[in-house]
Write a protein that holds these residues in place. Structure first.
Motif, PDB file in Angstrom:
ATOM      1  N   THR A  70       0.899  -1.288   0.042  1.00  0.00           N
ATOM      2  CA  THR A  70      -0.015   0.008  -0.049  1.00  0.00           C
ATOM      3  C   THR A  70       0.927   1.255   0.029  1.00  0.00           C
ATOM      4  O   THR A  70       1.969   1.146   0.209  1.00  0.00           O
ATOM      5  N   ARG A  71       0.275   2.249  -0.392  1.00  0.00           N
ATOM      6  CA  ARG A  71       0.917   3.754  -0.316  1.00  0.00           C
ATOM      7  C   ARG A  71      -0.110   4.460   0.634  1.00  0.00           C
ATOM      8  O   ARG A  71      -1.188   4.208   0.662  1.00  0.00           O
ATOM      9  N   MET A  72       0.640   5.724   1.070  1.00  0.00           N
ATOM     10  CA  MET A  72      -0.355   6.851   2.004  1.00  0.00           C
ATOM     11  C   MET A  72      -0.427   7.807   1.196  1.00  0.00           C
ATOM     12  O   MET A  72       0.303   8.433   0.411  1.00  0.00           O
ATOM     13  N   ALA A  73      -1.924   8.211   1.440  1.00  0.00           N
ATOM     14  CA  ALA A  73      -2.222   9.652   1.014  1.00  0.00           C
ATOM     15  C   ALA A  73      -2.645  10.444   2.245  1.00  0.00           C
ATOM     16  O   ALA A  73      -3.407   9.918   2.900  1.00  0.00           O
ATOM     17  N   SER A  74      -2.174  11.550   2.354  1.00  0.00           N
ATOM     18  CA  SER A  74      -2.596  12.379   3.713  1.00  0.00           C
ATOM     19  C   SER A  74      -2.681  13.596   3.429  1.00  0.00           C
ATOM     20  O   SER A  74      -2.237  14.451   2.416  1.00  0.00           O
ATOM     21  N   GLU A  75      -3.524  14.585   4.461  1.00  0.00           N
ATOM     22  CA  GLU A  75      -3.791  15.930   4.225  1.00  0.00           C
ATOM     23  C   GLU A  75      -3.750  16.388   5.575  1.00  0.00           C
ATOM     24  O   GLU A  75      -4.457  16.034   6.492  1.00  0.00           O
ATOM     25  N   THR A  76      -3.023  17.631   5.880  1.00  0.00           N
ATOM     26  CA  THR A  76      -2.945  18.425   7.174  1.00  0.00           C
ATOM     27  C   THR A  76      -4.145  19.282   6.956  1.00  0.00           C
ATOM     28  O   THR A  76      -3.906  20.140   6.317  1.00  0.00           O
ATOM     29  N   LEU A  77      -5.178  19.151   8.083  1.00  0.00           N
ATOM     30  CA  LEU A  77      -6.432  20.040   8.245  1.00  0.00           C
ATOM     31  C   LEU A  77      -5.829  21.243   8.983  1.00  0.00           C
ATOM     32  O   LEU A  77      -6.520  22.356   8.772  1.00  0.00           O
ATOM     33  N   ARG A  78      -5.286  21.044  10.031  1.00  0.00           N
ATOM     34  CA  ARG A  78      -4.851  22.174  10.958  1.00  0.00           C
ATOM     35  C   ARG A  78      -3.825  21.892  12.153  1.00  0.00           C
ATOM     36  O   ARG A  78      -3.637  20.562  12.290  1.00  0.00           O
ATOM     37  N   VAL A  79      -3.072  22.870  12.281  1.00  0.00           N
ATOM     38  CA  VAL A  79      -1.962  22.570  13.153  1.00  0.00           C
ATOM     39  C   VAL A  79      -2.136  23.690  14.148  1.00  0.00           C
ATOM     40  O   VAL A  79      -2.254  25.046  13.850  1.00  0.00           O
ATOM     41  N   THR A  80      -2.482  23.365  15.505  1.00  0.00           N
ATOM     42  CA  THR A  80      -2.504  24.035  16.679  1.00  0.00           C
ATOM     43  C   THR A  80      -1.435  24.089  17.494  1.00  0.00           C
ATOM     44  O   THR A  80      -1.029  23.016  18.059  1.00  0.00           O
ATOM     45  N   PHE A  81      -0.553  25.026  17.801  1.00  0.00           N
ATOM     46  CA  PHE A  81       0.712  25.183  18.633  1.00  0.00           C
ATOM     47  C   PHE A  81      -0.005  25.533  20.192  1.00  0.00           C
ATOM     48  O   PHE A  81      -0.509  26.437  20.431  1.00  0.00           O
ATOM     49  N   LEU A  82       0.299  24.403  20.805  1.00  0.00           N
ATOM     50  CA  LEU A  82      -0.074  24.534  22.338  1.00  0.00           C
ATOM     51  C   LEU A  82       0.929  25.443  23.246  1.00  0.00           C
ATOM     52  O   LEU A  82       0.669  25.918  24.349  1.00  0.00           O
ATOM     53  N   CYS A  83       2.077  25.134  22.797  1.00  0.00           N
ATOM     54  CA  CYS A  83       3.222  25.855  23.601  1.00  0.00           C
ATOM     55  C   CYS A  83       4.489  25.882  22.746  1.00  0.00           C
ATOM     56  O   CYS A  83       4.375  25.324  21.539  1.00  0.00           O
ATOM     57  N   PRO A  84       5.665  26.273  22.953  1.00  0.00           N
ATOM     58  CA  PRO A  84       6.759  26.253  22.131  1.00  0.00           C
ATOM     59  C   PRO A  84       7.162  24.749  21.760  1.00  0.00           C
ATOM     60  O   PRO A  84       7.894  24.651  20.805  1.00  0.00           O
ATOM     61  N   HIS A  85       6.800  23.761  22.562  1.00  0.00           N
ATOM     62  CA  HIS A  85       7.380  22.427  22.418  1.00  0.00           C
ATOM     63  C   HIS A  85       6.406  21.247  22.040  1.00  0.00           C
ATOM     64  O   HIS A  85       6.523  20.401  22.119  1.00  0.00           O
ATOM     65  N   ALA A  86       4.844  21.935  21.810  1.00  0.00           N
ATOM     66  CA  ALA A  86       4.068  21.092  21.514  1.00  0.00           C
ATOM     67  C   ALA A  86       2.903  21.479  20.546  1.00  0.00           C
ATOM     68  O   ALA A  86       2.647  22.769  20.567  1.00  0.00           O
ATOM     69  N   ALA A  87       2.454  20.793  19.554  1.00  0.00           N
ATOM     70  CA  ALA A  87       1.263  21.160  18.778  1.00  0.00           C
ATOM     71  C   ALA A  87       0.235  19.779  18.397  1.00  0.00           C
ATOM     72  O   ALA A  87       0.625  18.801  18.750  1.00  0.00           O
ATOM     73  N   VAL A  88      -0.696  20.245  18.076  1.00  0.00           N
ATOM     74  CA  VAL A  88      -1.726  19.121  17.743  1.00  0.00           C
ATOM     75  C   VAL A  88      -2.028  19.409  16.360  1.00  0.00           C
ATOM     76  O   VAL A  88      -2.251  20.501  15.843  1.00  0.00           O
ATOM     77  N   VAL A  89      -1.932  18.352  15.522  1.00  0.00           N
ATOM     78  CA  VAL A  89      -2.085  18.148  14.170  1.00  0.00           C
ATOM     79  C   VAL A  89      -3.160  17.517  13.916  1.00  0.00           C
ATOM     80  O   VAL A  89      -3.471  16.396  14.450  1.00  0.00           O
ATOM     81  N   VAL A  90      -4.196  17.863  13.204  1.00  0.00           N
ATOM     82  CA  VAL A  90      -5.265  17.246  12.857  1.00  0.00           C
ATOM     83  C   VAL A  90      -5.434  16.972  11.275  1.00  0.00           C
ATOM     84  O   VAL A  90      -4.856  18.085  10.548  1.00  0.00           O
ATOM     85  N   GLY A  91      -5.464  15.849  10.944  1.00  0.00           N
ATOM     86  CA  GLY A  91      -5.284  15.391   9.413  1.00  0.00           C
ATOM     87  C   GLY A  91      -6.219  14.295   9.179  1.00  0.00           C
ATOM     88  O   GLY A  91      -6.930  13.804   9.790  1.00  0.00           O
ATOM     89  N   ARG A  92      -6.077  14.051   7.894  1.00  0.00           N
ATOM     90  CA  ARG A  92      -6.927  12.759   7.356  1.00  0.00           C
ATOM     91  C   ARG A  92      -6.207  11.952   6.283  1.00  0.00           C
ATOM     92  O   ARG A  92      -5.186  12.688   5.694  1.00  0.00           O
ATOM     93  N   GLY A  93      -6.509  10.810   6.341  1.00  0.00           N
ATOM     94  CA  GLY A  93      -5.683  10.059   5.258  1.00  0.00           C
ATOM     95  C   GLY A  93      -6.190   8.691   4.916  1.00  0.00           C
ATOM     96  O   GLY A  93      -7.064   8.489   5.611  1.00  0.00           O
ATOM     97  N   ASP A  94      -5.336   8.093   3.946  1.00  0.00           N
ATOM     98  CA  ASP A  94      -5.868   6.853   3.525  1.00  0.00           C
ATOM     99  C   ASP A  94      -5.040   6.016   2.911  1.00  0.00           C
ATOM    100  O   ASP A  94      -3.600   6.740   2.678  1.00  0.00           O
TER     101      ASP A  94
END
Length: 112
Positions: A70-94
């Protein structure tokens, strides 16, 4: 992550691109290196893995069987930086398998 949001976002995008390259190459070790030693990883079906070693081991088994070829397809929907050393990445893929044209020989090598 530091105080440069653009550079930090690029670093995140670079890691996500490496995840895709490792998946497409069925390289469990490279895939595992994309995660921290204490990472938590939950699959789309809810299976949870803890730590880089567990992620690498599980991916190795899957690349040999269920996700083989298989191969991967993905898309980043949103990146939210919580602090200088942490972020939440929301994405989708298949994942998907490439179809070979009728009568063609199977690919060899990494499949790229």
């Amino acid at each position: 992550m530091g105080s440069r949001p653009g550079a930090d976002r690029q670093a995140i995008d670079d890691v996500l691109a490496e995840v895709t390259r490792a998946w497409d190459a069925a390289d469990a070790d490279a895939y595992g290196r994309c995660f921290t030693a204490d990472a938590s990883y939950v699959t789309f079906v809810g299976t949870a893995y803890q730590g880089r070693a567990d992620i690498t081991e599980s991916r190795s088994a899957l690349f040999r069987a269920f996700t083989k070829g298989t191969r991967m397809a993905s898309e980043t929907l949103r990146v939210t930086f919580l602090c200088p050393h942490a972020a939440v990445v929301v994405g989708r893929g298949d994942t998907f398998k490439r179809r070979r044209p009728a009568g063609s020989a199977p690919q060899t090598g990494s499949g790229r």
